[in-house]
Design a protein around this motif. Sequence first.
Motif, PDB file in Angstrom:
ATOM      1  N   ASP A 318       0.816  -1.213   0.000  1.00  0.00           N
ATOM      2  CA  ASP A 318       0.000   0.000   0.000  1.00  0.00           C
ATOM      3  C   ASP A 318       0.851   1.266   0.000  1.00  0.00           C
ATOM      4  O   ASP A 318       0.327   2.372  -0.109  1.00  0.00           O
ATOM      5  CB  ASP A 318      -0.934   0.008   1.221  1.00  0.00           C
ATOM      6  N   ARG A 319       2.163   1.106   0.078  1.00  0.00           N
ATOM      7  CA  ARG A 319       3.049   2.265   0.072  1.00  0.00           C
ATOM      8  C   ARG A 319       4.028   2.237  -1.111  1.00  0.00           C
ATOM      9  O   ARG A 319       5.049   2.901  -1.086  1.00  0.00           O
ATOM     10  CB  ARG A 319       3.818   2.351   1.392  1.00  0.00           C
ATOM     11  N   LEU A 320       3.676   1.467  -2.148  1.00  0.00           N
ATOM     12  CA  LEU A 320       4.538   1.402  -3.331  1.00  0.00           C
ATOM     13  C   LEU A 320       3.744   1.786  -4.578  1.00  0.00           C
ATOM     14  O   LEU A 320       2.638   1.293  -4.799  1.00  0.00           O
ATOM     15  CB  LEU A 320       5.123  -0.008  -3.485  1.00  0.00           C
ATOM     16  N   ILE A 321       4.333   2.665  -5.381  1.00  0.00           N
ATOM     17  CA  ILE A 321       3.757   3.088  -6.663  1.00  0.00           C
ATOM     18  C   ILE A 321       4.783   2.792  -7.749  1.00  0.00           C
ATOM     19  O   ILE A 321       5.970   3.081  -7.582  1.00  0.00           O
ATOM     20  CB  ILE A 321       3.416   4.595  -6.657  1.00  0.00           C
ATOM     21  N   VAL A 322       4.331   2.224  -8.864  1.00  0.00           N
ATOM     22  CA  VAL A 322       5.196   1.939 -10.010  1.00  0.00           C
ATOM     23  C   VAL A 322       4.944   3.004 -11.074  1.00  0.00           C
ATOM     24  O   VAL A 322       3.792   3.298 -11.407  1.00  0.00           O
ATOM     25  CB  VAL A 322       4.915   0.538 -10.585  1.00  0.00           C
ATOM     26  N   GLN A 323       6.008   3.571 -11.628  1.00  0.00           N
ATOM     27  CA  GLN A 323       5.847   4.678 -12.576  1.00  0.00           C
ATOM     28  C   GLN A 323       7.080   4.813 -13.471  1.00  0.00           C
ATOM     29  O   GLN A 323       8.096   4.152 -13.237  1.00  0.00           O
ATOM     30  CB  GLN A 323       5.620   5.979 -11.815  1.00  0.00           C
ATOM     31  N   PRO A 324       7.022   5.678 -14.499  1.00  0.00           N
ATOM     32  CA  PRO A 324       8.224   5.972 -15.292  1.00  0.00           C
ATOM     33  C   PRO A 324       9.230   6.759 -14.454  1.00  0.00           C
ATOM     34  O   PRO A 324       8.898   7.323 -13.413  1.00  0.00           O
ATOM     35  CB  PRO A 324       7.694   6.821 -16.452  1.00  0.00           C
ATOM     36  N   ASN A 357       1.989   1.190 -20.872  1.00  0.00           N
ATOM     37  CA  ASN A 357       1.607  -0.221 -20.800  1.00  0.00           C
ATOM     38  C   ASN A 357       2.613  -1.016 -19.970  1.00  0.00           C
ATOM     39  O   ASN A 357       2.232  -1.899 -19.183  1.00  0.00           O
ATOM     40  CB  ASN A 357       1.505  -0.810 -22.205  1.00  0.00           C
ATOM     41  N   GLU A 358       3.896  -0.706 -20.103  1.00  0.00           N
ATOM     42  CA  GLU A 358       4.916  -1.408 -19.325  1.00  0.00           C
ATOM     43  C   GLU A 358       4.746  -1.149 -17.825  1.00  0.00           C
ATOM     44  O   GLU A 358       4.912  -2.056 -17.007  1.00  0.00           O
ATOM     45  CB  GLU A 358       6.311  -0.976 -19.792  1.00  0.00           C
ATOM     46  N   VAL A 359       4.408   0.089 -17.475  1.00  0.00           N
ATOM     47  CA  VAL A 359       4.153   0.408 -16.065  1.00  0.00           C
ATOM     48  C   VAL A 359       2.997  -0.435 -15.535  1.00  0.00           C
ATOM     49  O   VAL A 359       3.063  -1.006 -14.437  1.00  0.00           O
ATOM     50  CB  VAL A 359       3.847   1.916 -15.899  1.00  0.00           C
ATOM     51  N   VAL A 360       1.926  -0.522 -16.335  1.00  0.00           N
ATOM     52  CA  VAL A 360       0.746  -1.294 -15.921  1.00  0.00           C
ATOM     53  C   VAL A 360       1.083  -2.783 -15.801  1.00  0.00           C
ATOM     54  O   VAL A 360       0.668  -3.455 -14.847  1.00  0.00           O
ATOM     55  CB  VAL A 360      -0.413  -1.067 -16.925  1.00  0.00           C
ATOM     56  N   VAL A 361       1.858  -3.296 -16.747  1.00  0.00           N
ATOM     57  CA  VAL A 361       2.243  -4.714 -16.723  1.00  0.00           C
ATOM     58  C   VAL A 361       3.110  -5.022 -15.503  1.00  0.00           C
ATOM     59  O   VAL A 361       2.915  -6.042 -14.814  1.00  0.00           O
ATOM     60  CB  VAL A 361       2.979  -5.095 -18.026  1.00  0.00           C
ATOM     61  N   LEU A 362       4.053  -4.152 -15.201  1.00  0.00           N
ATOM     62  CA  LEU A 362       4.909  -4.363 -14.025  1.00  0.00           C
ATOM     63  C   LEU A 362       4.088  -4.331 -12.734  1.00  0.00           C
ATOM     64  O   LEU A 362       4.314  -5.131 -11.820  1.00  0.00           O
ATOM     65  CB  LEU A 362       6.004  -3.291 -13.978  1.00  0.00           C
ATOM     66  N   THR A 363       3.143  -3.416 -12.676  1.00  0.00           N
ATOM     67  CA  THR A 363       2.268  -3.327 -11.495  1.00  0.00           C
ATOM     68  C   THR A 363       1.450  -4.606 -11.343  1.00  0.00           C
ATOM     69  O   THR A 363       1.302  -5.146 -10.228  1.00  0.00           O
ATOM     70  CB  THR A 363       1.333  -2.109 -11.608  1.00  0.00           C
ATOM     71  N   LYS A 364       0.948  -5.090 -12.471  1.00  0.00           N
ATOM     72  CA  LYS A 364       0.166  -6.330 -12.455  1.00  0.00           C
ATOM     73  C   LYS A 364       1.018  -7.502 -11.974  1.00  0.00           C
ATOM     74  O   LYS A 364       0.542  -8.352 -11.189  1.00  0.00           O
ATOM     75  CB  LYS A 364      -0.369  -6.615 -13.866  1.00  0.00           C
ATOM     76  N   ALA A 365       2.284  -7.554 -12.413  1.00  0.00           N
ATOM     77  CA  ALA A 365       3.164  -8.650 -12.013  1.00  0.00           C
ATOM     78  C   ALA A 365       3.375  -8.662 -10.502  1.00  0.00           C
ATOM     79  O   ALA A 365       3.391  -9.731  -9.871  1.00  0.00           O
ATOM     80  CB  ALA A 365       4.502  -8.537 -12.731  1.00  0.00           C
ATOM     81  N   LEU A 366       3.515  -7.482  -9.919  1.00  0.00           N
ATOM     82  CA  LEU A 366       3.728  -7.407  -8.470  1.00  0.00           C
ATOM     83  C   LEU A 366       2.463  -7.753  -7.701  1.00  0.00           C
ATOM     84  O   LEU A 366       2.523  -8.374  -6.633  1.00  0.00           O
ATOM     85  CB  LEU A 366       4.203  -6.005  -8.086  1.00  0.00           C
ATOM     86  N   ASN A 367       1.321  -7.332  -8.240  1.00  0.00           N
ATOM     87  CA  ASN A 367       0.055  -7.571  -7.537  1.00  0.00           C
ATOM     88  C   ASN A 367      -0.451  -9.004  -7.699  1.00  0.00           C
ATOM     89  O   ASN A 367      -0.991  -9.588  -6.751  1.00  0.00           O
ATOM     90  CB  ASN A 367      -1.013  -6.590  -8.038  1.00  0.00           C
ATOM     91  N   ASN A 368      -0.288  -9.563  -8.895  1.00  0.00           N
ATOM     92  CA  ASN A 368      -0.917 -10.855  -9.201  1.00  0.00           C
ATOM     93  C   ASN A 368       0.074 -11.992  -9.422  1.00  0.00           C
ATOM     94  O   ASN A 368      -0.340 -13.111  -9.724  1.00  0.00           O
ATOM     95  CB  ASN A 368      -1.806 -10.719 -10.452  1.00  0.00           C
ATOM     96  N   GLY A 369       1.355 -11.681  -9.335  1.00  0.00           N
ATOM     97  CA  GLY A 369       2.354 -12.715  -9.563  1.00  0.00           C
ATOM     98  C   GLY A 369       2.878 -12.677 -10.986  1.00  0.00           C
ATOM     99  O   GLY A 369       2.162 -12.291 -11.924  1.00  0.00           O
ATOM    100  N   ILE A 370       4.117 -13.129 -11.160  1.00  0.00           N
ATOM    101  CA  ILE A 370       4.760 -13.044 -12.470  1.00  0.00           C
ATOM    102  C   ILE A 370       4.064 -13.916 -13.516  1.00  0.00           C
ATOM    103  O   ILE A 370       4.123 -13.651 -14.719  1.00  0.00           O
ATOM    104  CB  ILE A 370       6.259 -13.410 -12.343  1.00  0.00           C
ATOM    105  N   GLU A 371       3.351 -14.949 -13.035  1.00  0.00           N
ATOM    106  CA  GLU A 371       2.650 -15.818 -13.994  1.00  0.00           C
ATOM    107  C   GLU A 371       1.528 -15.084 -14.718  1.00  0.00           C
ATOM    108  O   GLU A 371       1.089 -15.499 -15.799  1.00  0.00           O
ATOM    109  CB  GLU A 371       2.092 -17.056 -13.275  1.00  0.00           C
ATOM    110  N   SER A 372       1.074 -13.959 -14.159  1.00  0.00           N
ATOM    111  CA  SER A 372      -0.026 -13.204 -14.780  1.00  0.00           C
ATOM    112  C   SER A 372       0.424 -12.411 -15.998  1.00  0.00           C
ATOM    113  O   SER A 372      -0.398 -11.873 -16.735  1.00  0.00           O
ATOM    114  CB  SER A 372      -0.653 -12.246 -13.758  1.00  0.00           C
ATOM    115  N   ILE A 373       1.752 -12.318 -16.221  1.00  0.00           N
ATOM    116  CA  ILE A 373       2.238 -11.534 -17.373  1.00  0.00           C
ATOM    117  C   ILE A 373       3.176 -12.385 -18.230  1.00  0.00           C
ATOM    118  O   ILE A 373       4.079 -11.840 -18.884  1.00  0.00           O
ATOM    119  CB  ILE A 373       2.957 -10.255 -16.904  1.00  0.00           C
TER     120      ILE A 373
END
Length: 765
Positions: A318-324, A357-373
């Motif tokens: 809850d204290r991490l943001i992924v961005q350019p 899109n890369e920012v969104v994909v990286l965020t998804k990987a952290l939230n849902n696991g690397i298998e999600s991407i």
Amino acid sequence: MSQIQSSNLGYPRIGEKREWKKVLEQYWAGDLDKDTFLNKMEEIRLQHLKKQKEQGIDLIPIGDFSFYDHVLDTAVMFGLVPERFDYATGPVSLETYFDMARGNKGAVACEMTKWFNTNYHYIVPELNNAEPKLVENRPLTFYKEAKQKLNIDGKPVILGPVTFVKLSKGYKKSEFHDLVKRFVPLYAEILQELQTEGVQWVQIDEPIVATNITYEELELLREVYQQLHEAAPNVHVILQTYFDHIEYFKEVCSLPVHGIGLDFVQDGGHHLNALKSFGFPNDKVLAAGVVNGRNIWRCNLEEQISLLTEISEFVTNDRLIVQPSSSLLHVPVTVKSEEALDEVLKNALSFADEKINEVVVLTKALNNGIESIQEQLKESITAIQSLNHSSFRNNSDVQDAIKNIHVYDVGRRADFSVRQELQANTFGLPILPTTTIGSFPQTKEVRNQRLKWRKGELTDAEYEEYIKAEIKNWIDIQEELGLDVLVHGEFERTDMVEYFGEKLLGFQFTKFGWVQSYGSRCVKPPLIYGDVDLKESMTVKETVFAQSLTSKPVKGMLTGPITILNWSFVRDDISRFDVANQIALALRKEVDCLEKNGIRMIQVDEPAIREGLPLKRENWDRYLNEAVYAFKLATTSVQDETQIHTHMCYSDFKNIITTIDELDADVISIETSRSHGELIQAFEETTYNKGIGLGVYDIHSPRVPKVEELLRNIDRALQVLDPKLFWINPDCGLKTRGIEETIAALKVMVEAAEFTREKLLVNNS
């Protein structure tokens, strides 16, 4: 479990096909009325926000859009309009806004300079006795617009007070702290109004924190942000830094803000090391910039997931943001439009939309696991490997040359004093020789003929004959004017980097890869994607033809390796200095070819050396040493009788005079007319004993200078420079000037040179 959020710091203003630029220029030309202009700009602005929302960005930047420049936007928000623009009070009109940026008949435009070490230019605010007031809350206006029209609860972006004042002019250094404090109540008012509106997140950009700030400035930051926190405690302020690592890591992270934005791309690994050493406060958000906001290569998802995994050990989800790593202002809009590119290269590119899109994909990987991407991860690995394994990046001749770079002698055969005597005998020039920097006016006809040739409406032979006619015309003009050293005029060239990039291996040009340089001026930097080498001579044909028309020396004209490097998007799989040396070796071949074909004066321009300096002073020496090495690698193979020239655009040369000397060019010309006295002071403090031309008139103005003005500039320079070493030339190239004004100005310049020569002869007799 709490989710990690995705964010963006800023989006390109110009549009996929430069729609923004076209609307802007139509309005300036009077082809659009103000209401239509504003409506069209709103459509573009909302479309940019909509794209980010559709891609899945959680924290969408609001207010990063501009009609010209975000620093100018900040100035007019506070009513900071110089007296010459006739502004009274209240919101600044659109007309006054553009007058500040572009000037008008009665008032010169505000100064423009580089935004840190990028190729973007900002309008410099003038704070002379200013009384700032909040005349318009821009962030609030754009927040409401996004909320009402797109249901986007955006993240307003504001340029912070410390950086804003630091980048301004018109005050003494001792006044800095007090000036910043005068802005704090205005920033507090902005935040209070945003808080009332229900804004959750605000991004306050303070990139100055990534430079060599002092401890006193750090304490000022603490005081400023404490007051802002007390004024609007419910607004989550992210103090955003970028372009390098922050110093005083612990202290900056303890500032009274809700979050700290850090660049994990251009920080040299410092930020991760600092996290490991000091940890991160439990009460703050870390906005981690892990997607490169300044280059155009596809993100290595595997590596960045690994980096984010390490970062996440120090902050909860809850204290991490992924961005350019920075605003995406510095890259083109989308790769999708580049239909003509080789697939291997195209697949390895990532422009603004792809980076989001890369920012969104990286965020998804952290939230849902690397298998999600897995699909995206596979695409990333394949694309990067395909380019790295391609023939583009595996030129054995180039790579062997770089491995054995030590075999190249990067010193001239003789010292300058010996070369000077040999060259004086070779060329027989008068004292105070006159010349120009290289280019002559590129008229509409010249550009149209080039366009016809590119479209196939002119044959190669027809186009070549047209270029020859232009060269002959301007050789005749220069002869008639009485110039001592001539140039061919560069009529075949579009741009001083693009022209060479099109002729060198390892370069590629896009169709829509535009980025904003300043105002509506957009540039299309080349992509250095492979090993650089010379295919065939690039400048010999035109230069040799020009030399055949006159008995006076004609300079060969090349762009130097560091300028080509700094004005391009550079491959990121090898060091930038290896790329610079590849370019230098290719130019070395061209220099040798010019000399073998009888060209004994060769100018290798390096206008971008100074602007490429790293933000941190401790990195300057390495950069400057490498820049000197690349220049000498390109230029030192010639005979002592061959004279090497270079040209630099003005930018605080006091700090790099030693570097200028180390280039060991026989003659350097410097753009200096707007800061003539200031630069000459630098030469008063440092002896310079090689040929030098300090530009004696400003080519950026259409006015023809008076002889008296040029005589003053020449006399001032001769107070500190040896007349035997001094050259007389304009400030810069004459490509953008009209024909009549160019001829008239050069006539005045030659007259001033002849008058000064006669005076020197009388005084020495």
